[in-house]
Design a protein around this motif. Structure first.
Motif, mmCIF file in Angstrom:
data_model
loop_
_atom_site.group_PDB
_atom_site.id
_atom_site.type_symbol
_atom_site.label_atom_id
_atom_site.label_comp_id
_atom_site.label_asym_id
_atom_site.label_seq_id
_atom_site.Cartn_x
_atom_site.Cartn_y
_atom_site.Cartn_z
ATOM 1 N N THR A 112 0.826 -1.207 0.000
ATOM 2 C CA THR A 112 0.000 0.000 0.000
ATOM 3 C C THR A 112 0.859 1.255 0.000
ATOM 4 O O THR A 112 0.614 2.184 -0.774
ATOM 5 N N LEU A 113 1.872 1.295 0.846
ATOM 6 C CA LEU A 113 2.738 2.470 0.923
ATOM 7 C C LEU A 113 4.044 2.271 0.164
ATOM 8 O O LEU A 113 4.536 3.192 -0.487
ATOM 9 N N ASN A 114 4.612 1.080 0.247
ATOM 10 C CA ASN A 114 5.897 0.844 -0.418
ATOM 11 C C ASN A 114 5.779 0.869 -1.936
ATOM 12 O O ASN A 114 6.777 1.014 -2.641
ATOM 13 N N GLY A 115 4.559 0.718 -2.457
ATOM 14 C CA GLY A 115 4.377 0.776 -3.897
ATOM 15 C C GLY A 115 4.337 2.187 -4.442
ATOM 16 O O GLY A 115 4.268 2.387 -5.664
ATOM 17 N N GLN A 118 8.894 7.819 -4.311
ATOM 18 C CA GLN A 118 9.540 8.415 -3.146
ATOM 19 C C GLN A 118 8.805 9.674 -2.703
ATOM 20 O O GLN A 118 8.587 9.890 -1.506
ATOM 21 N N GLN A 119 8.405 10.512 -3.634
ATOM 22 C CA GLN A 119 7.680 11.726 -3.291
ATOM 23 C C GLN A 119 6.303 11.396 -2.722
ATOM 24 O O GLN A 119 5.855 12.020 -1.761
ATOM 25 N N GLN A 120 5.647 10.405 -3.305
ATOM 26 C CA GLN A 120 4.322 10.022 -2.816
ATOM 27 C C GLN A 120 4.385 9.446 -1.410
ATOM 28 O O GLN A 120 3.409 9.531 -0.668
ATOM 29 N N GLN A 121 5.515 8.864 -1.025
ATOM 30 C CA GLN A 121 5.639 8.317 0.323
ATOM 31 C C GLN A 121 5.783 9.417 1.370
ATOM 32 O O GLN A 121 5.464 9.213 2.537
ATOM 33 N N ILE A 122 6.236 10.588 0.951
ATOM 34 C CA ILE A 122 6.380 11.703 1.892
ATOM 35 C C ILE A 122 5.015 12.265 2.265
ATOM 36 O O ILE A 122 4.748 12.554 3.441
ATOM 37 N N ILE A 204 -4.735 10.137 -2.853
ATOM 38 C CA ILE A 204 -3.947 9.025 -3.400
ATOM 39 C C ILE A 204 -4.754 7.736 -3.421
ATOM 40 O O ILE A 204 -4.732 6.997 -4.404
ATOM 41 N N PHE A 205 -5.494 7.454 -2.357
ATOM 42 C CA PHE A 205 -6.128 6.153 -2.194
ATOM 43 C C PHE A 205 -7.633 6.171 -2.406
ATOM 44 O O PHE A 205 -8.277 5.136 -2.296
ATOM 45 N N GLY A 206 -8.204 7.334 -2.696
ATOM 46 C CA GLY A 206 -9.634 7.397 -2.967
ATOM 47 C C GLY A 206 -9.955 6.793 -4.314
ATOM 48 O O GLY A 206 -9.068 6.600 -5.166
ATOM 49 N N PRO A 207 -11.227 6.450 -4.563
ATOM 50 C CA PRO A 207 -11.608 5.883 -5.866
ATOM 51 C C PRO A 207 -11.327 6.864 -6.985
ATOM 52 O O PRO A 207 -11.581 8.064 -6.867
ATOM 53 N N LYS A 208 -10.777 6.349 -8.055
ATOM 54 C CA LYS A 208 -10.449 7.188 -9.201
ATOM 55 C C LYS A 208 -11.694 7.379 -10.069
ATOM 56 O O LYS A 208 -12.441 6.433 -10.302
#
Length: 267
Positions: A112-115, A118-122, A204-208
């Motif tokens: 979920t997070l590791n995928g 690098q910027q998105q993990q911040i 990031i994780f909401g339905p597209k």
């Protein structure tokens, strides 16, 4: 005052002397040690019990440290801890941090997070930091949406805080909702609360939204080309092949040869 009396048996009289009262020595007052700059990872590791108690409980320290080491590691890996520490020591509004437990991270789907890049993990880490200090009572009157430290193309990312009838505060991202549990630390400029879910930002994780259907072309068909001379051969109908078009001159040639042969026979 106190009296000291001496009795002289030989002379048959007594004499008393006044003695000044004893003054007990006052213990030396030690000024409190200067408070150093706040450190978010140190506070999360130690927990509220160590900061509010004179006696250090090593078991509590281990328990608090182990419960949140995943979040602490992410704070350090993304360097968000340095940003928070800088803001805490140069802030007029303070900060509020939601600290997920290890169990919260363990409950996520693998990758979920590791995928994320690098910027998105911040940004998900910054999403756990509110841009001002909130006490538990302040959550009850907070105006939604509440701004976080995360942002993206759509601007600052926000979340909602609600309070139930029993005064339990909850935080919602539009993807997950979690109760705001005990305060790990609550002394301006920092408030830190334990949560049992990782706050996944909707951005990031909401339905597209579904992909937009292609719009029909509004281009008008080009008019048929005008022929240079009247009576010229019209272009072949659409769908006819070049071989079909080339058969016409060939058929005309055979008709001409047949006609010449008939004239010769008649002669």
């Amino acid at each position: 005052g106190h009296h000291i009396c001496l009795h002289n048996v030989r002379l048959g009289h007594s004499s008393c002397l006044d003695r000044a009262p004893l003054v007990q020595a006052q213990p030396e007052v030690v000024p409190p040690a200067p408070v150093g700059p706040l450190n978010i990872t140190g506070i999360l590791a130690k927990g509220e019990q160590l900061l509010s108690s004179n006696s250090i409980n090593f078991i509590i320290y281990l328990n608090e440290h182990i419960m949140r080491y995943t979040f602490i590691r992410r704070l350090r890996r993304t360097r968000v801890d340095k940003q928070i520490n800088s803001q805490l020591n140069n802030s007029y509004n303070g900060l509020t941090v939601f600290a997920p437990t290890n169990n919260a991270f363990a409950g996520l789907t693998v990758g979920t997070l590791n995928g994320l890049s690098q910027q998105q993990q911040i940004e998900p880490v910054l999403y756990h930091v509110l841009a001002r200090y909130y006490s538990l009572t302040a959550f009850q009157t907070a105006s939604n949406p509440v701004m976080t430290q995360a942002s993206g193309k759509t601007g600052v990312w926000t979340l909602n805080v609600t309070t139930s009838s029993d005064h339990q505060a909850n935080v919602s991202t539009g993807v997950v909702e979690a109760p705001i549990n005990n305060a790990i630390y609550a002394d301006f400029p920092l408030a830190a609360y334990s949560v049992e879910k990782v706050l996944l930002p909707y951005e990031i994780f909401g339905p597209k939204p579904p992909a937009a259907a292609p719009t029909p072309s509004t281009k008008k068909p080009s008019p048929a080309p005008e022929h240079a001379a009247a009576g010229g051969a019209a272009p072949p109908p659409e769908g006819s092949s070049d071989s079909g078009a080339s058969l016409k001159p060939r058929e005309a040639g055979w008709s001409f040869i047949a006609g010449v042969g008939l004239l010769g026979i008649a002669a």
